[in-house]
Design a protein around this motif. Sequence first.
Motif, PDB file in Angstrom:
ATOM      1  N   ASN A 194       5.289  16.168   6.650  1.00  0.00           N
ATOM      2  CA  ASN A 194       5.677  16.576   5.304  1.00  0.00           C
ATOM      3  C   ASN A 194       4.718  15.938   4.303  1.00  0.00           C
ATOM      4  N   GLN A 195       5.025  16.088   3.003  1.00  0.00           N
ATOM      5  CA  GLN A 195       4.153  15.559   1.951  1.00  0.00           C
ATOM      6  C   GLN A 195       4.053  14.041   1.989  1.00  0.00           C
ATOM      7  N   VAL A 196       5.145  13.363   2.310  1.00  0.00           N
ATOM      8  CA  VAL A 196       5.115  11.900   2.367  1.00  0.00           C
ATOM      9  C   VAL A 196       4.201  11.460   3.497  1.00  0.00           C
ATOM     10  N   GLY A 197       4.331  12.088   4.651  1.00  0.00           N
ATOM     11  CA  GLY A 197       3.462  11.757   5.776  1.00  0.00           C
ATOM     12  C   GLY A 197       2.002  12.013   5.456  1.00  0.00           C
ATOM     13  N   ALA A 198       1.725  13.117   4.777  1.00  0.00           N
ATOM     14  CA  ALA A 198       0.343  13.430   4.406  1.00  0.00           C
ATOM     15  C   ALA A 198      -0.209  12.405   3.426  1.00  0.00           C
ATOM     16  N   ALA A 199       0.643  11.886   2.537  1.00  0.00           N
ATOM     17  CA  ALA A 199       0.192  10.885   1.573  1.00  0.00           C
ATOM     18  C   ALA A 199      -0.046   9.536   2.235  1.00  0.00           C
ATOM     19  N   PRO A 217       0.808  -1.234   0.000  1.00  0.00           N
ATOM     20  CA  PRO A 217       0.000   0.000   0.000  1.00  0.00           C
ATOM     21  C   PRO A 217       0.840   1.282   0.000  1.00  0.00           C
ATOM     22  N   ASP A 218       1.920   1.318   0.796  1.00  0.00           N
ATOM     23  CA  ASP A 218       2.756   2.520   0.851  1.00  0.00           C
ATOM     24  C   ASP A 218       3.406   2.798  -0.498  1.00  0.00           C
ATOM     25  N   SER A 219       3.923   1.733  -1.132  1.00  0.00           N
ATOM     26  CA  SER A 219       4.565   1.894  -2.428  1.00  0.00           C
ATOM     27  C   SER A 219       3.559   2.342  -3.494  1.00  0.00           C
ATOM     28  N   MET A 220       2.349   1.814  -3.419  1.00  0.00           N
ATOM     29  CA  MET A 220       1.317   2.209  -4.392  1.00  0.00           C
ATOM     30  C   MET A 220       0.977   3.699  -4.260  1.00  0.00           C
ATOM     31  N   VAL A 221       0.954   4.203  -3.024  1.00  0.00           N
ATOM     32  CA  VAL A 221       0.690   5.633  -2.810  1.00  0.00           C
ATOM     33  C   VAL A 221       1.787   6.466  -3.468  1.00  0.00           C
ATOM     34  N   LEU A 222       3.046   6.062  -3.265  1.00  0.00           N
ATOM     35  CA  LEU A 222       4.160   6.814  -3.847  1.00  0.00           C
ATOM     36  C   LEU A 222       4.132   6.747  -5.377  1.00  0.00           C
TER      37      LEU A 222
END
Length: 199
Positions: free
Chosen positions: A148-153, A61-66
């Motif tokens: 940051n943006q990564v945390g928000a995503a 899931p994390d990789s798919m968000v990125l």
Amino acid sequence: MRATKTLLLTVLLCLGAACSPRDFLTRRLATDLISASDAFKTPQLFWLRTGLVSNRDFSSPDSMVLQRRGWIIGTEQRCPGGIDPPPCWDVALTPLGVEMVRPLISSPMPNSGPTLQVARRELLSIDGISKAGNFADVEFTWRWVSMNQVGAALHDSGVRYRSSVGFRGYDDGWRIVEQAAPSNQSLDEALRTAEPTAP
């Protein structure tokens, strides 16, 4: 009569001075102790894996968000021995990803990718205190707040977690249980085993 009142007032003042605010486990004290603890203040780290990764890691899931944000891309590769399940992916940061990640890198890990601080905890409420002598269990609600943006995503700020932590009363006041005890769990364990709750 006046001497008795003066003596009684002196005794009460001495007793009041002998008691510190830490002698009574209140919601306010529990809030202060939990919020100030190292375990609670430790930010969440995200390991941004680049290079050759398994299909399981690339489709997490994390990789798919990125990937959806356009921060990473992957090209399909043959899997070398020891990496399962196939297919494997050669993951790289896109130019947009490099621009976004560069200021956030806290410590690069050799041959694997950067580690980013993405979120911090915020204590929302103390939900209950159960005391038994010099021991207590404190139930509290908290959430992740993106840094940051990564945390928000990666984090939905609307998700709340409920944890319970042990406290112990000492001669100088109440403290959080740092080591797991038979009837109490440490704050670090409480945060790792937190269950999401409905808002």
